[in-house]
Design a protein around this motif. Structure first.
Motif, PDB file in Angstrom:
ATOM      1  N   ARG A 262       0.795  -1.349  -0.051  1.00  0.00           N
ATOM      2  CA  ARG A 262      -0.065   0.016   0.003  1.00  0.00           C
ATOM      3  C   ARG A 262       0.896   1.200  -0.088  1.00  0.00           C
ATOM      4  NH1 ARG A 262      -2.830  -1.291   3.897  1.00  0.00           N
ATOM      5  NH2 ARG A 262      -1.641  -0.290   5.690  1.00  0.00           N
ATOM      6  N   GLU A 263       2.032   1.333   0.841  1.00  0.00           N
ATOM      7  CA  GLU A 263       2.926   2.523   1.047  1.00  0.00           C
ATOM      8  C   GLU A 263       3.535   2.881  -0.331  1.00  0.00           C
ATOM      9  OE1 GLU A 263       5.066   5.742   2.477  1.00  0.00           O
ATOM     10  OE2 GLU A 263       3.224   4.819   3.211  1.00  0.00           O
ATOM     11  N   LEU A 264       4.029   1.834  -0.961  1.00  0.00           N
ATOM     12  CA  LEU A 264       4.751   1.918  -2.395  1.00  0.00           C
ATOM     13  C   LEU A 264       3.764   2.380  -3.282  1.00  0.00           C
ATOM     14  CD1 LEU A 264       7.291  -1.126  -2.276  1.00  0.00           C
ATOM     15  CD2 LEU A 264       7.792   1.420  -1.828  1.00  0.00           C
ATOM     16  N   ARG A 265       2.672   1.574  -3.563  1.00  0.00           N
ATOM     17  CA  ARG A 265       1.376   2.170  -4.431  1.00  0.00           C
ATOM     18  C   ARG A 265       1.234   3.592  -4.370  1.00  0.00           C
ATOM     19  NH1 ARG A 265      -2.104  -3.376  -4.563  1.00  0.00           N
ATOM     20  NH2 ARG A 265      -1.079  -4.210  -6.203  1.00  0.00           N
ATOM     21  N   LEU A 266       0.964   4.196  -2.882  1.00  0.00           N
ATOM     22  CA  LEU A 266       0.657   5.364  -2.806  1.00  0.00           C
ATOM     23  C   LEU A 266       1.740   6.424  -2.953  1.00  0.00           C
ATOM     24  CD1 LEU A 266      -1.352   4.989   0.746  1.00  0.00           C
ATOM     25  CD2 LEU A 266      -2.087   5.598  -1.528  1.00  0.00           C
ATOM     26  N   ARG A 267       3.012   6.167  -2.765  1.00  0.00           N
ATOM     27  CA  ARG A 267       4.193   6.929  -3.314  1.00  0.00           C
ATOM     28  C   ARG A 267       4.075   6.949  -4.545  1.00  0.00           C
ATOM     29  NH1 ARG A 267       9.244   4.927   0.676  1.00  0.00           N
ATOM     30  NH2 ARG A 267       8.167   5.073   2.708  1.00  0.00           N
ATOM     31  N   HIS A 268       3.922   5.889  -5.374  1.00  0.00           N
ATOM     32  CA  HIS A 268       4.126   6.126  -6.837  1.00  0.00           C
ATOM     33  C   HIS A 268       2.873   6.967  -7.318  1.00  0.00           C
ATOM     34  CE1 HIS A 268       7.537   3.476  -8.137  1.00  0.00           C
ATOM     35  NE2 HIS A 268       7.469   2.823  -7.118  1.00  0.00           N
ATOM     36  N   ALA A 285      -4.437   5.893 -10.489  1.00  0.00           N
ATOM     37  CA  ALA A 285      -4.781   4.757  -9.375  1.00  0.00           C
ATOM     38  C   ALA A 285      -4.792   3.330 -10.042  1.00  0.00           C
ATOM     39  CB  ALA A 285      -6.170   5.088  -8.754  1.00  0.00           C
ATOM     40  N   LEU A 286      -5.176   3.150 -11.369  1.00  0.00           N
ATOM     41  CA  LEU A 286      -5.224   2.109 -11.756  1.00  0.00           C
ATOM     42  C   LEU A 286      -3.917   1.554 -12.350  1.00  0.00           C
ATOM     43  CD1 LEU A 286      -8.340   2.273 -14.485  1.00  0.00           C
ATOM     44  CD2 LEU A 286      -8.283   1.018 -12.335  1.00  0.00           C
ATOM     45  N   ARG A 287      -3.002   2.501 -12.631  1.00  0.00           N
ATOM     46  CA  ARG A 287      -1.518   2.067 -12.987  1.00  0.00           C
ATOM     47  C   ARG A 287      -0.969   1.758 -11.810  1.00  0.00           C
ATOM     48  NH1 ARG A 287       1.909   7.362 -14.735  1.00  0.00           N
ATOM     49  NH2 ARG A 287       0.561   7.000 -16.755  1.00  0.00           N
ATOM     50  N   TRP A 288      -1.273   2.124 -10.665  1.00  0.00           N
ATOM     51  CA  TRP A 288      -0.560   1.366  -9.472  1.00  0.00           C
ATOM     52  C   TRP A 288      -1.251   0.522  -8.994  1.00  0.00           C
ATOM     53  CZ3 TRP A 288       4.140   1.642 -10.461  1.00  0.00           C
ATOM     54  CH2 TRP A 288       4.773   2.639 -11.039  1.00  0.00           C
ATOM     55  N   ALA A 293     -11.892   3.856  -6.823  1.00  0.00           N
ATOM     56  CA  ALA A 293     -11.517   5.214  -6.655  1.00  0.00           C
ATOM     57  C   ALA A 293     -11.502   5.697  -5.208  1.00  0.00           C
ATOM     58  CB  ALA A 293     -12.554   6.047  -7.746  1.00  0.00           C
ATOM     59  N   SER A 294     -12.922   5.321  -4.766  1.00  0.00           N
ATOM     60  CA  SER A 294     -13.165   5.791  -3.390  1.00  0.00           C
ATOM     61  C   SER A 294     -12.187   5.244  -2.520  1.00  0.00           C
ATOM     62  CB  SER A 294     -14.611   5.554  -3.126  1.00  0.00           C
ATOM     63  OG  SER A 294     -14.758   4.155  -3.043  1.00  0.00           O
ATOM     64  N   HIS A 295     -11.817   3.924  -2.480  1.00  0.00           N
ATOM     65  CA  HIS A 295     -10.850   3.436  -1.430  1.00  0.00           C
ATOM     66  C   HIS A 295      -9.561   4.281  -1.613  1.00  0.00           C
ATOM     67  CE1 HIS A 295      -9.021   0.656   0.917  1.00  0.00           C
ATOM     68  NE2 HIS A 295      -8.278   0.090  -0.145  1.00  0.00           N
ATOM     69  N   PHE A 296      -9.090   4.366  -2.883  1.00  0.00           N
ATOM     70  CA  PHE A 296      -7.792   4.827  -3.368  1.00  0.00           C
ATOM     71  C   PHE A 296      -7.881   6.417  -2.570  1.00  0.00           C
ATOM     72  CE2 PHE A 296      -5.855   7.692  -6.243  1.00  0.00           C
ATOM     73  CZ  PHE A 296      -4.580   7.648  -6.099  1.00  0.00           C
ATOM     74  N   ILE A 306      -4.455  15.255   1.815  1.00  0.00           N
ATOM     75  CA  ILE A 306      -4.863  15.840   0.746  1.00  0.00           C
ATOM     76  C   ILE A 306      -5.439  14.718  -0.138  1.00  0.00           C
ATOM     77  CG2 ILE A 306      -2.795  15.771  -0.635  1.00  0.00           C
ATOM     78  CD1 ILE A 306      -3.589  18.733  -1.732  1.00  0.00           C
ATOM     79  N   SER A 307      -6.688  15.145  -0.843  1.00  0.00           N
ATOM     80  CA  SER A 307      -7.112  14.120  -1.684  1.00  0.00           C
ATOM     81  C   SER A 307      -6.226  14.016  -2.968  1.00  0.00           C
ATOM     82  CB  SER A 307      -8.463  14.524  -1.949  1.00  0.00           C
ATOM     83  OG  SER A 307      -8.535  15.716  -2.988  1.00  0.00           O
TER      84      SER A 307
END
Length: 333
Positions: A262-268, A285-288, A293-296, A306-307
Motif C-alpha cells: 500500500r505504501e509503495l503504491r501510494l508513493r508512486h 490509481a489503476l496504473r498502481w 476510486a473511493s478506496h484509493f 490531501i485528496s
C-alpha cells in the motif's frame, strides 16, 4: 567496477580479445565462436566488481561455446564455483555427466575444479557470481549433484535466490567490507538451500537467509506494484511459503507485507500526480494497482493529508494557500 568491451577492438581482433577477457574476469576458459556466426559482427562486454571474497560479474555476448577442459584446469588450477543467473538467452550446461537447459530467470552452478561445457545458443546476458569453492561446497549435502542443474527462478527458493542476486546489482559502491561479508554469506546460503544444503548449513545461515528472503520479496513487490492481485496470498504462493512465514519476515520491519504494498503504491501515485503530464487521477490509481476510486482517495488522504484530486489541482496552482501541495507531499515520500 572493471569493464571490458570488444568495442575498443578492430573487428578481426575482437574474438581473440574476448578470450583474454573471459580468462581474466573468470578463470582460464576456451570460448569457441559457432560456425554459423563466424562471419557476423562479434561483440561482448563484461563488467565486474568484488563482493567480499566473491565477485559479481555481468556478461553480454553472442552465441558461442565456452568450455573449461583439463588443459585449462592444469594451466589455472583455481577453486571457485560460479553461480550463473540467466538474464537473457538460453544456455545448455554440462558437468559431471549431467546436462541441463537454463532459461531466462533460472540459474545453475559449475565447479572450476572439473571440466564443464556451456552452450550459449543465441545472444545472451548472464549475472555471474564467482564464489570461493569451499564457501559453497561445504554447505551442500551432495556437491556433485548440484552442478549443471537448473534451478527455476519462477517460484520458491529459486525465486528468492534470483531476486536477491539481482538486488545485489543495486548495491552502493560505498558499502563496507563487513556489509559485503554479510551479503555474500546470505547469497551463498540461499543458493545452497536451493541446491540442497545440509541441516547444519541451514541452521548456520538461518539469519542471513531470512534477510535475503525478505529482500527478495521486497524487490518482487516493487517490480509488480501495478498488478491489482499483488498481495500476501499471491506472494506466499509464488515463494512457496505459508502466509505465517511470509508475515514473519516483516515482523520487525516498519511495514507489514500489505502495508508495504500500500505504501509503495501510494508513493508512486503521489509522484505521478505531482507531474503535470499525468493521465488523470483514476488512471494513475489503476496504473498502481488500485481499482476502487473511493478506496484509493480515502487511503491517499489519510497518508498525505490531501485528496488525490486536490494534489493534482495543486500542480495547476488551483488550491488555497496553506493547503497541502506537491512540495509538502514530496517531503513525506
Amino acid at each position: 567496477m572493471q569493464i571490458w568491451t570488444t568495442e575498443a577492438c578492430v573487428e578481426r581482433e575482437r574474438f581473440s580479445y574476448w578470450r583474454e577477457v573471459l580468462c581474466e574476469a573468470f578463470v582460464s576458459l576456451n570460448p569457441i565462436l559457432k560456425q554459423e556466426h563466424a562471419g557476423s559482427d562479434f561483440t561482448g562486454e563484461v563488467s565486474s566488481r568484488p563482493l567480499s571474497m566473491s565477485a559479481q560479474t555481468r556478461v553480454f555476448s553472442r552465441a558461442q561455446f565456452v568450455q573449461r577442459r583439463w588443459d585449462e584446469i592444469r594451466r589455472n588450477p583455481v577453486e571457485f564455483c560460479f553461480a550463473n543467473f540467466q538474464l537473457e538467452g538460453s544456455c545448455v550446461v554440462r558437468q559431471d555427466g549431467q546436462e541441463t537447459l537454463v532459461l531466462p530467470g533460472d540459474f545453475s552452478v559449475v565447479d572450476s575444479t572439473r571440466p564443464y561445457f556451456l552452450d550459449f545458443r543465441e545472444d545472451w546476458r548472464v549475472l555471474s557470481f564467482r564464489i570461493p569453492r569451499e564457501q559453497l561446497v561445504s554447505r551442500l549435502a551432495a556437491p556433485r549433484q548440484a552442478t549443471a542443474r537448473c534451478v527455476s527462478g519462477q517460484a520458491g527458493l529459486g525465486l528468492v535466490a534470483a531476486r536477491f542476486a539481482r538486488s545485489l546489482e543495486q548495491m552502493d559502491a560505498s558499502v563496507g567490507i563487513q556489509a559485503q561479508h554479510g551479503l555474500s554469506a546470505a547469497l551463498n546460503g540461499v543458493i545452497a538451500i536451493a541446491l540442497g544444503a545440509t541441516l547444519e548449513a541451514q541452521e548456520q545461515d538461518r539469519v542471513p537467509v531470512r534477510t535475503a528472503f525478505r529482500q527478495a520479496v521486497e524487490t518482487y513487490i516493487a517490480d509488480h506494484l501495478s498488478e491489482p492481485g499483488l498481495g500476501p496470498d499471491l506472494l506466499a504462493a509464488r515463494f512457496k511459503v505459508s502466509r505465517r512465514t511470509l508475515y514473519g519476515l516483516f515482523e520487525e520491519e516498519p511495514f507489514s507485507v500489505s502495508g508495504l504494498i500500500r505504501e509503495l503504491r501510494l508513493r508512486h501515485s503521489a509522484r505521478d500526480l505531482c507531474s503535470s503530464g499525468h493521465p488523470g487521477v483514476f488512471a494513475v490509481a489503476l496504473r498502481w494497482g488500485f481499482n476502487d476510486a473511493s478506496h484509493f482517495s480515502r487511503l491517499f488522504k489519510q497518508r498525505f493529508g490531501i485528496s488525490p484530486r486536490g494534489l493534482a489541482a495543486s500542480v495547476e496552482g488551483e488550491v488555497k494557500p496553506g493547503t497541502n501541495s506537491c512540495g509538502s507531499v514530496q517531503n513525506l515520500l
